[in-house]
Structures are given as structure tokens and as C-alpha cells.
Design a protein around this motif. Structure first.
Motif, PDB file in Angstrom:
ATOM      1  N   LEU A   1      28.203  25.837 -24.308  1.00 44.11           N
ATOM      2  CA  LEU A   1      28.910  24.874 -23.455  1.00 44.11           C
ATOM      3  C   LEU A   1      30.417  24.942 -23.688  1.00 44.11           C
ATOM      4  CD1 LEU A   1      26.490  21.828 -23.845  1.00 44.11           C
ATOM      5  CD2 LEU A   1      26.734  23.318 -21.845  1.00 44.11           C
ATOM      6  N   ILE A   2      30.812  25.125 -24.932  1.00 44.83           N
ATOM      7  CA  ILE A   2      32.236  25.258 -25.248  1.00 44.83           C
ATOM      8  C   ILE A   2      32.796  26.520 -24.607  1.00 44.83           C
ATOM      9  CG2 ILE A   2      33.884  25.633 -27.131  1.00 44.83           C
ATOM     10  CD1 ILE A   2      32.066  23.879 -28.887  1.00 44.83           C
ATOM     11  N   ARG A   3      32.038  27.600 -24.689  1.00 47.93           N
ATOM     12  CA  ARG A   3      32.477  28.861 -24.079  1.00 47.93           C
ATOM     13  C   ARG A   3      32.684  28.691 -22.577  1.00 47.93           C
ATOM     14  NH1 ARG A   3      30.672  32.584 -20.957  1.00 47.93           N
ATOM     15  NH2 ARG A   3      28.615  31.603 -20.829  1.00 47.93           N
ATOM     16  N   GLU A   4      31.769  28.025 -21.911  1.00 48.10           N
ATOM     17  CA  GLU A   4      31.886  27.816 -20.467  1.00 48.10           C
ATOM     18  C   GLU A   4      33.133  27.015 -20.117  1.00 48.10           C
ATOM     19  OE1 GLU A   4      28.251  25.988 -19.312  1.00 48.10           O
ATOM     20  OE2 GLU A   4      27.040  27.819 -19.531  1.00 48.10           O
ATOM     21  N   ASP A   5      33.417  25.973 -20.890  1.00 44.94           N
ATOM     22  CA  ASP A   5      34.606  25.154 -20.619  1.00 44.94           C
ATOM     23  C   ASP A   5      35.894  25.935 -20.866  1.00 44.94           C
ATOM     24  OD1 ASP A   5      33.211  22.943 -19.786  1.00 44.94           O
ATOM     25  OD2 ASP A   5      33.170  21.989 -21.752  1.00 44.94           O
ATOM     26  N   LEU A   6      35.923  26.745 -21.908  1.00 45.46           N
ATOM     27  CA  LEU A   6      37.111  27.549 -22.201  1.00 45.46           C
ATOM     28  C   LEU A   6      37.361  28.570 -21.095  1.00 45.46           C
ATOM     29  CD1 LEU A   6      36.556  28.124 -26.018  1.00 45.46           C
ATOM     30  CD2 LEU A   6      38.453  26.857 -24.999  1.00 45.46           C
ATOM     31  N   GLU A   7      36.303  29.215 -20.642  1.00 46.26           N
ATOM     32  CA  GLU A   7      36.454  30.187 -19.552  1.00 46.26           C
ATOM     33  C   GLU A   7      36.899  29.499 -18.270  1.00 46.26           C
ATOM     34  OE1 GLU A   7      32.739  32.247 -19.328  1.00 46.26           O
ATOM     35  OE2 GLU A   7      33.291  33.693 -20.896  1.00 46.26           O
ATOM     36  N   HIS A   8      36.398  28.287 -18.049  1.00 42.13           N
ATOM     37  CA  HIS A   8      36.811  27.532 -16.869  1.00 42.13           C
ATOM     38  C   HIS A   8      38.307  27.232 -16.916  1.00 42.13           C
ATOM     39  CE1 HIS A   8      36.729  24.679 -13.571  1.00 42.13           C
ATOM     40  NE2 HIS A   8      37.285  23.768 -14.362  1.00 42.13           N
ATOM     41  N   LEU A   9      38.799  26.810 -18.074  1.00 40.15           N
ATOM     42  CA  LEU A   9      40.232  26.533 -18.222  1.00 40.15           C
ATOM     43  C   LEU A   9      41.071  27.773 -17.938  1.00 40.15           C
ATOM     44  CD1 LEU A   9      40.555  24.287 -21.418  1.00 40.15           C
ATOM     45  CD2 LEU A   9      41.046  23.634 -19.063  1.00 40.15           C
ATOM     46  N   LEU A  10      40.631  28.893 -18.451  1.00 38.77           N
ATOM     47  CA  LEU A  10      41.406  30.127 -18.299  1.00 38.77           C
ATOM     48  C   LEU A  10      41.413  30.633 -16.858  1.00 38.77           C
ATOM     49  CD1 LEU A  10      40.289  31.925 -21.571  1.00 38.77           C
ATOM     50  CD2 LEU A  10      42.579  31.064 -21.056  1.00 38.77           C
TER      51      LEU A  10
ATOM     52  N   ARG B   1      47.029  24.125 -11.760  1.00 36.11           N
ATOM     53  CA  ARG B   1      45.893  23.318 -12.215  1.00 36.11           C
ATOM     54  C   ARG B   1      45.749  23.386 -13.738  1.00 36.11           C
ATOM     55  NH1 ARG B   1      42.225  21.265  -8.676  1.00 36.11           N
ATOM     56  NH2 ARG B   1      42.493  21.791  -6.469  1.00 36.11           N
ATOM     57  N   PHE B   2      45.964  24.561 -14.294  1.00 37.93           N
ATOM     58  CA  PHE B   2      45.870  24.697 -15.750  1.00 37.93           C
ATOM     59  C   PHE B   2      46.880  23.787 -16.433  1.00 37.93           C
ATOM     60  CE2 PHE B   2      47.486  26.545 -19.692  1.00 37.93           C
ATOM     61  CZ  PHE B   2      46.323  26.673 -20.430  1.00 37.93           C
TER      62      PHE B   2
END
Length: 322
Positions: A79-88, A94-95
Motif C-alpha cells: 500500500l505504501i508503494r502504491e501511494d508513493l508511485e501515485h505521488l510521483l 498537483r504534486f
């Protein structure tokens, strides 16, 4: 949050982000919204980072619990990986809006800075499996990329922030502080020295206030070392010791070396290893900071500390083992 579908065009795309406005349609009406705006930030629910599971003892019951801990940790880290990739993947405006107007994102990233194993941590040798190790490495890389993006004021010819405004943003919104910069150097400087050096240089060169914060941080570290020295040597003076930190990590410093337990000695040693490793990493990445330490007599403070404390720790250790 402003929806993606409402974006029509950007007639100010050649301007820096801090001066740009985005054309949107809301309820059938055309309007302009600043590119840096709380409306661009998403409401996300973050899963906070926890240390990876470690190898258990030979006991089979503990082994079973460890397997379950590994499964749960891998779910968390995914879940952390998904959120980090979403931010990037977020567009530039937006970032940055997410970074400025989502306070929780920094607590979330802070959980990684606080609990991620350092290169000198012995626990790295006890990670339960290669699967856990690979997942940790993946998230480690993504956190680094998020930090790199936060420390970069120009991504391209059209995606950039005015340097002076960048300096104000990162300081006023607490995107970086001295402990965080030191953590970044410790966690990422070994494998990415050139990029981390560029990051730290960007931060200091565009916001002079960080130099003042560094001087204050050096004083705090020196006081912490002096407090340990006083506690171990039983040399307390009400005037000199007024206001010094009295806690080490999450526990109280021992006030009598003859009563210092082995656990307390280990806490002191862990604190010292973390402190020296952090300072070494920071100064290796950003040697320009060395004069700040010298000007405050930090080198002399280390010399006195070593001559006073290290022998005392050795004597206390011998007493504990007898």
C-alpha cells in the motif's frame, strides 16, 4: 478537490508554477485557479511505515507468528508503494499542491525516516526473507525519488518554480528541516551521493534560514553530548546543567554510572553510533557545513567527550559484567 476533468487548458504554462494559473470549468463557468492551490490536493489515507520483520528464534510458535508478521508487513508495504508511485506520477502542479496543503503526507514520509533501518543497523542482517528485503529496497528507492522531487525547483523548461519562491515554500511549509536533511543524507547518501549533494545544496542555497537552523541544531547536539558526559561522570552543576536534555531516545539517561545497567549502556552506545553516523553522512554529502561545526567548537567538544565518556563506558561495562 478540483477534478481532472474540469481542466481545459493552461494559458500561463510558460510561467513558473508560483505565478501560473490553470483554466478550469466549474458548474459551466470558466475560471482560473492558481497552480499551487489546496483544491489540487487529494484527500488520501496513508498507511504508515513500520520496520521490516526480523528473523525469530528457533521456537516454532514464534516462527509461525513471524510468518504472519511478514505477510502483514508485505501488505502494508504494498500500500505504501502504491501511494508513493501515485505521488510521483502526479503532474507538477498537483504534486506541489499535495506537498504544501496535505500535512499528513509529511507525517507519513516521516514514519519512514524514523523507522527505516540504517546501513549500520545490525537488524538488516535479520530481515526474514529476500521478499521482504526486495520490498524494502523498492520503497526505499521510491521515498528517495519523492524527496528528490521535493528538493528540485526545476523539472523541465515548463515545470519549474522561481528559486526564491522555492526557498520560501520549502521552509514555510516545513518540507525540509535539519533533522530531515540529515536523515536523507544517512539513508540515501551512500548510494546516491551526487544526487543527495545536489538536493541538500538546493535547499541551503535557496533558503539561508537553514544555515541558522543548522547552527541551532549543532548546539543541541553538543548539549546532548554534554548531558551524557555529566550523567555518566556524576558531575552535576545546577548552573551549567540548566536546560540540558535529560532523555535519551525514549528512556531517561542513567544518572549514576555505578548503577548503569547493561541495557542503558547499550542505549547510550546506539545513540552515539546513530549520532556519529548521521553527522558523518551529512558532512560527507555537504562538506560546506563543516565551518558551522568548527565555529561552535564542536571538534573540541568531541575530543573532550571521547576522552571523558568512552573510558567511563568501558569501566561501567566491566562493572556490569563482573
Amino acid at each position: 478537490m478540483i477534478s481532472r476533468e474540469s481542466i481545459k487548458s493552461n494559458s500561463h504554462e510558460n510561467l513558473p508554477l508560483d505565478k501560473r494559473r490553470v483554466e478550469v470549468t466549474k458548474d459551466g463557468h470558466l475560471t482560473y485557479v492558481p497552480a499551487l492551490h489546496a483544491g489540487w490536493a487529494e484527500r488520501l489515507k496513508y498507511v504508515y511505515y513500520e520496520r521490516p520483520p526480523l528473523l525469530p528464534s528457533v521456537d516454532t510458535d514464534i516462527k509461525y507468528k513471524s510468518d504472519e508478521a511478514e505477510r502483514l508487513w508485505l501488505q502494508r508495504i504494498e500500500l505504501i508503494r502504491e501511494d508513493l508511485e501515485h505521488l510521483l506520477k502526479l503532474p507538477h502542479h498537483r504534486f506541489w499542491s499535495q506537498m504544501l496543503f496535505d500535512e499528513e503526507v509529511h507525517d507519513w514520509l516521516g514514519s519512514y525516516f524514523s523507522f527505516s533501518p540504517r546501513s549500520h543497523d545490525l537488524c538488516l542482517q535479520r530481515i526474514t526473507s529476500d521478499t521482504v528485503r526486495d520490498a524494502q529496497h523498492c520503497v526505499h528507492r521510491l521515498v528517495f525519488l519523492v524527496c528528490l522531487r521535493m528538493a528540485t525547483y526545476k523539472e523541465s523548461q515548463v515545470c519549474y518554480i522561481t528559486p526564491s519562491k522555492f526557498g520560501s515554500i520549502i521552509y514555510d511549509y516545513f518540507l525540509f528541516d535539519i533533522p530531515k536533511l540529515m536523515d536523507i543524507c544517512t539513508l540515501f547518501g551512500r548510494e546516491n551521493k551526487a544526487l543527495v549533494e545536489k538536493m541538500v545544496t538546493n535547499v541551503f542555497s535557496n533558503q539561508p534560514k537553514y544555515a541558522d537552523d543548522l547552527r541551532e541544531a549543532i548546539g543541541t547536539i553538543a548539549q546532548s553530548l554534554k548531558s551524557i558526559e555529566y550523567n555518566l561522570k556524576e558531575q552535576y552543576d545546577d548552573d551549567d546543567n540548566c536546560g540540558l536534555p535529560r532523555r535519551l531516545m525514549n528512556g531517561t539517561l542513567p544518572t549514576n554510572s555505578t548503577k548503569c545497567s547493561w541495557t542503558e549502556l547499550l542505549e547510550i552506545l546506539v545513540y552515539l553510533v546513530d549520532t556519529w553516523t548521521t553527522l558523518y553522512s551529512f558532512l560527507t554529502v555537504y562538506p560546506i557545513a563543516a565551518p558551522y561545526f568548527l565555529s561552535q567548537g564542536f571538534l573540541e567538544r568531541i575530543s573532550v567527550f571521547y576522552e571523558t565518556v568512552i573510558p567511563e563506558i568501558g569501566r561501567a561495562s566491566c562493572r556490569e559484567r563482573v
